[in-house]
Scaffold this motif. Structure first.
Motif, PDB file in Angstrom:
ATOM      1  N   LYS A 181       0.842  -1.209   0.000  1.00 48.55           N
ATOM      2  CA  LYS A 181       0.000   0.000   0.000  1.00 48.55           C
ATOM      3  C   LYS A 181       0.870   1.248   0.000  1.00 48.55           C
ATOM      4  O   LYS A 181       0.628   2.205  -0.741  1.00 48.55           O
ATOM      5  CB  LYS A 181      -0.898   0.030   1.250  1.00 48.55           C
ATOM      6  CG  LYS A 181      -1.995  -1.010   1.254  1.00 48.55           C
ATOM      7  CD  LYS A 181      -2.856  -0.899   2.509  1.00 48.55           C
ATOM      8  CE  LYS A 181      -3.927  -1.985   2.500  1.00 48.55           C
ATOM      9  NZ  LYS A 181      -5.038  -1.749   3.399  1.00 48.55           N
TER      10      LYS A 181
ATOM     11  N   THR B 266      -9.509   8.461   1.330  1.00 46.48           N
ATOM     12  CA  THR B 266      -9.703   8.011   2.718  1.00 46.48           C
ATOM     13  C   THR B 266      -9.304   6.539   2.847  1.00 46.48           C
ATOM     14  O   THR B 266      -9.544   5.752   1.926  1.00 46.48           O
ATOM     15  CB  THR B 266     -11.197   8.163   3.084  1.00 46.48           C
ATOM     16  OG1 THR B 266     -11.528   9.542   2.967  1.00 46.48           O
ATOM     17  CG2 THR B 266     -11.477   7.701   4.511  1.00 46.48           C
ATOM     18  N   GLY B 267      -8.727   6.191   3.998  1.00 43.73           N
ATOM     19  CA  GLY B 267      -8.388   4.788   4.249  1.00 43.73           C
ATOM     20  C   GLY B 267      -6.901   4.646   4.540  1.00 43.73           C
ATOM     21  O   GLY B 267      -6.157   5.629   4.556  1.00 43.73           O
ATOM     22  N   SER B 268      -6.459   3.406   4.743  1.00 40.97           N
ATOM     23  CA  SER B 268      -5.066   3.199   5.153  1.00 40.97           C
ATOM     24  C   SER B 268      -4.090   3.500   4.011  1.00 40.97           C
ATOM     25  O   SER B 268      -2.989   4.008   4.249  1.00 40.97           O
ATOM     26  CB  SER B 268      -4.878   1.770   5.672  1.00 40.97           C
ATOM     27  OG  SER B 268      -5.255   0.825   4.697  1.00 40.97           O
ATOM     28  N   THR B 269      -4.483   3.219   2.763  1.00 36.55           N
ATOM     29  CA  THR B 269      -3.585   3.523   1.634  1.00 36.55           C
ATOM     30  C   THR B 269      -3.531   5.038   1.421  1.00 36.55           C
ATOM     31  O   THR B 269      -2.451   5.606   1.191  1.00 36.55           O
ATOM     32  CB  THR B 269      -4.051   2.796   0.357  1.00 36.55           C
ATOM     33  OG1 THR B 269      -4.459   1.467   0.702  1.00 36.55           O
ATOM     34  CG2 THR B 269      -2.928   2.725  -0.670  1.00 36.55           C
TER      35      THR B 269
ATOM     36  N   GLY C  33      -7.662   5.095  -2.445  1.00 34.89           N
ATOM     37  CA  GLY C  33      -7.589   3.640  -2.457  1.00 34.89           C
ATOM     38  C   GLY C  33      -8.878   3.020  -2.975  1.00 34.89           C
ATOM     39  O   GLY C  33      -9.758   3.717  -3.503  1.00 34.89           O
ATOM     40  N   ALA C  34      -8.981   1.710  -2.828  1.00 32.30           N
ATOM     41  CA  ALA C  34     -10.197   1.002  -3.246  1.00 32.30           C
ATOM     42  C   ALA C  34     -10.282  -0.316  -2.478  1.00 32.30           C
ATOM     43  O   ALA C  34      -9.270  -0.829  -1.984  1.00 32.30           O
ATOM     44  CB  ALA C  34     -10.174   0.720  -4.742  1.00 32.30           C
ATOM     45  N   ASP C  35     -11.495  -0.846  -2.419  1.00 28.88           N
ATOM     46  CA  ASP C  35     -11.695  -2.159  -1.792  1.00 28.88           C
ATOM     47  C   ASP C  35     -11.546  -3.272  -2.818  1.00 28.88           C
ATOM     48  O   ASP C  35     -11.104  -4.372  -2.494  1.00 28.88           O
ATOM     49  CB  ASP C  35     -13.077  -2.206  -1.134  1.00 28.88           C
ATOM     50  CG  ASP C  35     -13.192  -1.148  -0.064  1.00 28.88           C
ATOM     51  OD1 ASP C  35     -12.413  -1.219   0.904  1.00 28.88           O
ATOM     52  OD2 ASP C  35     -14.008  -0.220  -0.217  1.00 28.88           O
TER      53      ASP C  35
ATOM     54  N   GLY D 225     -15.447   1.042   1.826  1.00 26.24           N
ATOM     55  CA  GLY D 225     -15.184   0.228   3.020  1.00 26.24           C
ATOM     56  C   GLY D 225     -14.977   1.115   4.242  1.00 26.24           C
ATOM     57  O   GLY D 225     -15.311   0.743   5.360  1.00 26.24           O
ATOM     58  N   GLY D 226     -14.433   2.310   4.011  1.00 26.20           N
ATOM     59  CA  GLY D 226     -14.224   3.263   5.111  1.00 26.20           C
ATOM     60  C   GLY D 226     -15.400   4.204   5.299  1.00 26.20           C
ATOM     61  O   GLY D 226     -15.341   5.120   6.134  1.00 26.20           O
ATOM     62  N   GLY D 227     -16.448   4.009   4.514  1.00 26.95           N
ATOM     63  CA  GLY D 227     -17.680   4.782   4.712  1.00 26.95           C
ATOM     64  C   GLY D 227     -17.706   6.157   4.072  1.00 26.95           C
ATOM     65  O   GLY D 227     -18.672   6.895   4.217  1.00 26.95           O
ATOM     66  N   ALA D 228     -16.651   6.491   3.306  1.00 24.70           N
ATOM     67  CA  ALA D 228     -16.556   7.867   2.785  1.00 24.70           C
ATOM     68  C   ALA D 228     -16.967   7.961   1.312  1.00 24.70           C
ATOM     69  O   ALA D 228     -16.632   8.925   0.630  1.00 24.70           O
ATOM     70  CB  ALA D 228     -15.119   8.376   2.964  1.00 24.70           C
ATOM     71  N   LEU D 229     -17.733   6.967   0.821  1.00 24.65           N
ATOM     72  CA  LEU D 229     -17.945   6.847  -0.623  1.00 24.65           C
ATOM     73  C   LEU D 229     -18.583   8.060  -1.283  1.00 24.65           C
ATOM     74  O   LEU D 229     -18.231   8.412  -2.413  1.00 24.65           O
ATOM     75  CB  LEU D 229     -18.769   5.594  -0.935  1.00 24.65           C
ATOM     76  CG  LEU D 229     -20.168   5.501  -0.320  1.00 24.65           C
ATOM     77  CD1 LEU D 229     -21.048   4.628  -1.200  1.00 24.65           C
ATOM     78  CD2 LEU D 229     -20.099   4.883   1.049  1.00 24.65           C
TER      79      LEU D 229
ATOM     80  N   GLU E 106     -16.081  10.766  -1.641  1.00 25.60           N
ATOM     81  CA  GLU E 106     -15.066  10.259  -2.580  1.00 25.60           C
ATOM     82  C   GLU E 106     -15.584  10.369  -4.016  1.00 25.60           C
ATOM     83  O   GLU E 106     -14.844  10.748  -4.928  1.00 25.60           O
ATOM     84  CB  GLU E 106     -14.730   8.809  -2.257  1.00 25.60           C
ATOM     85  CG  GLU E 106     -13.990   8.667  -0.927  1.00 25.60           C
ATOM     86  CD  GLU E 106     -13.795   7.236  -0.457  1.00 25.60           C
ATOM     87  OE1 GLU E 106     -12.942   7.027   0.400  1.00 25.60           O
ATOM     88  OE2 GLU E 106     -14.491   6.333  -0.947  1.00 25.60           O
TER      89      GLU E 106
ATOM     90  N   LYS F 169      -6.275  -6.267  -3.868  1.00 22.54           N
ATOM     91  CA  LYS F 169      -7.507  -5.584  -4.286  1.00 22.54           C
ATOM     92  C   LYS F 169      -7.876  -5.874  -5.748  1.00 22.54           C
ATOM     93  O   LYS F 169      -8.980  -5.572  -6.173  1.00 22.54           O
ATOM     94  CB  LYS F 169      -7.356  -4.054  -4.117  1.00 22.54           C
ATOM     95  CG  LYS F 169      -6.950  -3.616  -2.724  1.00 22.54           C
ATOM     96  CD  LYS F 169      -8.016  -3.898  -1.708  1.00 22.54           C
ATOM     97  CE  LYS F 169      -7.692  -3.465  -0.303  1.00 22.54           C
ATOM     98  NZ  LYS F 169      -7.515  -2.050  -0.101  1.00 22.54           N
TER      99      LYS F 169
HETATM  100  C1  5RP Z   1     -12.913   4.436   2.039  1.00 15.69           C
HETATM  101  C2  5RP Z   1     -12.464   3.719   0.822  1.00 15.69           C
HETATM  102  C3  5RP Z   1     -11.071   3.168   0.830  1.00 15.69           C
HETATM  103  O1  5RP Z   1     -10.404   3.650  -0.280  1.00 15.69           O
HETATM  104  C4  5RP Z   1     -11.120   1.668   0.779  1.00 15.69           C
HETATM  105  O2  5RP Z   1     -11.920   1.197   1.855  1.00 15.69           O
HETATM  106  C5  5RP Z   1      -9.731   1.053   0.842  1.00 15.69           C
HETATM  107  O3  5RP Z   1      -9.205   1.208   2.110  1.00 15.69           O
HETATM  108  P1  5RP Z   1      -7.711   0.798   2.477  1.00 15.69           P
HETATM  109  O4  5RP Z   1      -6.793   1.694   1.734  1.00 15.69           O
HETATM  110  O5  5RP Z   1      -7.654   0.992   3.975  1.00 15.69           O
HETATM  111  O6  5RP Z   1      -7.517  -0.659   2.092  1.00 15.69           O
HETATM  112  O7  5RP Z   1     -13.161   3.561  -0.144  1.00 15.69           O
HETATM  113  O8  5RP Z   1     -14.276   4.768   1.967  1.00 15.69           O
END
Ligand code: 5RP
Length: 218
Positions: free
Chosen positions: A7, A28-31, A82-84, A96-100, A103, A121
């Motif tokens: 990541k 948003t998210g860890s990446t 990032g993306a799921d 996945g982080g709820g910010a769609l 985003e 992913k």
């Molecule tokens: C948040 C997202 C993130 O981009 C997605 O959940 C990926 O997260 P991570 O980088 O933590 O794997 O869409 O709403």
């Protein structure tokens, strides 16, 4: 190389696409967090950033990177997030982080959308990851019933409220062979603010961290 290192490598590769004096969109998210931390090293190059969530805005501010509102910036040259799930067609599942919703807005307002992700992913077909829907609270049961009619299995994200004051329903088992059509279909369900399929406006480039280095797709 661990998943987190993949990541980080993908996020850092996105730095090459930043133009001096620009305002960019940040996801948003860890990446995306790795990207924000990398931005701190080159912050003199940036005029500021538009964040897709309160969490990312706070992290940007911790690094003393100016956080601007999309309303005041106009369209952006670049959005990095990032993306799921992601396909080689650059269709994504996000949220996945709820910010769609934020985003999707920042991606729509950006000329170039670079998706940064680790290799786990990458999928052939979207849909193993449950699809997040942001839903107006009073519509949650109605939307859930509509998802069952479409063949999905809805699950309310318990105890979670989005930055916009709404709920998230994660929909399992939805068939997504035609992601553009499913995205459009879900946008027409009353009470759904937005859905996590990014196909009509997918990514322009996917930077995929792998044990052998960062692969560019797109
Ligand atoms: C948040 C997202 C993130 O981009 C997605 O959940 C990926 O997260 P991570 O980088 O933590 O794997 O869409 O709403």
């Amino acid at each position: 190389m661990t998943q987190d290192e993949q990541k980080q490598a993908a996020a850092e590769a996105a730095l090459d696409f930043i133009e001096t004096g620009s305002v960019i969109g940040v996801g948003t998210g860890s990446t995306a967090n790795h990207f924000i931390d990398a931005l701190a090293r080159i912050k003199g190059k940036l005029d500021g950033a538009v964040a897709s969530s309160e969490a990312s805005a706070a992290r940007l501010r911790e690094h003393r990177i100016p956080v601007l509102e999309l309303d005041s910036t106009g369209d952006l040259p670049l959005y990095v997030d990032g993306a799921d799930e992601a396909t080689r067609h650059l269709h994504l599942i996000k949220g996945g982080g709820g910010a769609l919703t934020r985003e999707k807005i920042v991606a729509a307002a950006s000329k170039k959308f670079i998706c940064v992700a680790d290799q786990s992913k990458l999928v052939d077909v979207l849909g193993s990851f449950p699809l997040p829907l942001e839903v107006i609270p009073m519509a949650k049961s109605y939307v859930g019933r509509q998802m069952v009619k479409l063949g999905g299995r809805p699950a309310l994200r318990e105890g979670y409220t989005t930055d916009n004051g709404n709920f998230i329903i994660d929909v399992h088992d939805l068939e997504m062979l035609d992601p553009v059509a499913v995205e459009e279909r879900l946008d027409h369900v009353a009470g759904v603010v937005s859905n996590g399929i990014f196909a009509r406006r997918g990514a322009d480039l996917l930077l995929l961290g792998t044990p052998g280095g960062v692969e560019k797709i797109g």
